[in-house]
Design a protein around this motif. Structure first.
Motif, PDB file in Angstrom:
ATOM      1  N   ASP A  43      -4.168  -0.934  -3.124  1.00  0.00           N
ATOM      2  CA  ASP A  43      -3.940  -1.371  -4.500  1.00  0.00           C
ATOM      3  C   ASP A  43      -5.247  -1.734  -5.192  1.00  0.00           C
ATOM      4  O   ASP A  43      -5.315  -2.697  -5.950  1.00  0.00           O
ATOM      5  N   THR A  65       1.597  -2.032   3.231  1.00  0.00           N
ATOM      6  CA  THR A  65       1.678  -2.495   1.854  1.00  0.00           C
ATOM      7  C   THR A  65       2.940  -3.346   1.686  1.00  0.00           C
ATOM      8  O   THR A  65       3.823  -3.363   2.532  1.00  0.00           O
ATOM      9  N   ASP A  66       2.975  -4.032   0.546  1.00  0.00           N
ATOM     10  CA  ASP A  66       4.078  -4.979   0.323  1.00  0.00           C
ATOM     11  C   ASP A  66       5.429  -4.308   0.315  1.00  0.00           C
ATOM     12  O   ASP A  66       6.432  -4.929   0.688  1.00  0.00           O
ATOM     13  N   ASP A  67       5.497  -3.051  -0.142  1.00  0.00           N
ATOM     14  CA  ASP A  67       6.811  -2.421  -0.220  1.00  0.00           C
ATOM     15  C   ASP A  67       7.058  -1.506   0.985  1.00  0.00           C
ATOM     16  O   ASP A  67       7.759  -0.510   0.886  1.00  0.00           O
ATOM     17  N   GLY A  68       6.470  -1.797   2.112  1.00  0.00           N
ATOM     18  CA  GLY A  68       6.831  -1.099   3.348  1.00  0.00           C
ATOM     19  C   GLY A  68       5.989   0.108   3.692  1.00  0.00           C
ATOM     20  O   GLY A  68       6.289   0.804   4.657  1.00  0.00           O
ATOM     21  N   ASN A 110       1.434   5.125  -1.120  1.00  0.00           N
ATOM     22  CA  ASN A 110       1.152   3.797  -0.598  1.00  0.00           C
ATOM     23  C   ASN A 110      -0.067   3.160  -1.250  1.00  0.00           C
ATOM     24  O   ASN A 110      -0.463   2.047  -0.886  1.00  0.00           O
TER      25      ASN A 110
END
Lengths: 129, 163
Positions: A43, A65-68, A110
């Protein structure tokens, strides 16, 4: 004026020594040149900084990452690549290992970027948002 | 200069040119730019032994100039000339000090200087010294190819009496 008259054996030994010395110099140069540091961005934020020239044994780093999103980065001496990831397109995995600052390895789903540069400043600017 | 000598020199120049152009077509699977067999140096060395630096220099100039025209591109003349000049200087300074059977040593001196000259010219043209990192590998290649061409010259030098 130096007159150089030596037996043939002298010259054979001399040039063989030169070959060995050159090969030695070549291998020494291989390990000390190219101060390449690889940066891993998630990010847009640098999460890993790896000095590729001081890597002796290959190893893997897992970046999540935060969303898997999961990317497994394979680090070896002078090269870095992504060995596996859970992104749908797998472009990052199929990318060949990089060893110079020309191309980055990018995983868009990602939002992971692996880039080689001399310092973080000359790499980070292009990715901050 | 006698006609016989002029003819002989011209033939050698033609041979050197042919070798040079043909050799440029042989791909060498080496990771280093500039590795070549350098077979045309056999002719330069032979000319040195037969006649001397002046005549050999003439043949070399013809070969470099026309070779760059015929072979790759005219701009490669820079690298060819730089290498050829250093090679010629090294060989013409040393060839008299060695018996004919040890001519291959002179050839190695020539090959090493040739590669050094090409590297320096390349570094100058590219504007960076980083290309010099190829020096060790090119030295190895120079010793090997120089020995080979030198051995060829050794065998040919026996025919000096015909010239």
């Amino acid at each position: 004026m130096i007159i150089v008259i030596m037996k043939t054996k002298f010259w054979i030994i001399l040039f063989c020594g030169l070959i060995i010395a050159s090969l030695g110099a070549y291998f020494v140069l291989q390990s000390i040149s190219v101060p390449s540091v690889a940066y891993v961005f998630r990010d847009g934020e640098c999460v890993e900084e790896i000095d590729l020239s001081s890597v002796s044994e290959p190893y893997e780093i897992t970046v999540t990452t935060d969303d898997g999103g999961v990317n497994v980065i394979y680090v070896e001496n002078g090269h870095i690549s992504i060995s596996s990831a859970n992104c749908p397109d797998q472009i990052c995995v199929r990318h060949s290992p990089i060893s110079d600052g020309v191309e980055p390895i990018v995983c868009l789903p990602n939002r992971i970027v692996v880039q080689i540069g001399k310092s973080e400043s000359d790499v980070a600017d292009s990715y901050s948002h | 200069m006698s006609t016989k000598k002029l003819t002989a020199m011209s033939i050698l120049a033609a041979i050197a040119l042919t070798i040079f152009v043909a050799e440029a077509l042989i791909p060498i699977p080496a990771p280093v730019p500039g590795v070549k067999l350098g077979l045309a140096n056999v002719v330069t060395l032979i000319a040195l032994v037969f006649w001397g630096p002046r005549e050999a220099g003439m043949i070399l100039t013809v070969r470099i100039f026309l070779g760059s025209l015929f072979a790759v591109s005219f701009s490669s003349i820079i690298f060819s000339a730089a290498g050829g000049l250093l090679c010629f200087t090294a060989m013409s300074l040393t060839y008299r000090r060695f018996p004919l059977s040890q001519l291959w040593v002179v050839s190695i001196f020539g090959a090493v200087s040739h590669n050094l000259g090409q590297l320096l010219a390349a570094a100058f043209v590219m504007g960076t010294a980083s290309i010099l990192v190829y020096t060790p590998l090119l030295m190895v290649s120079a010793v090997i190819t120089g020995a080979f061409t030198g051995l060829c010259a050794c065998y040919l030098a026996r025919y000096k009496k015909y010239f």
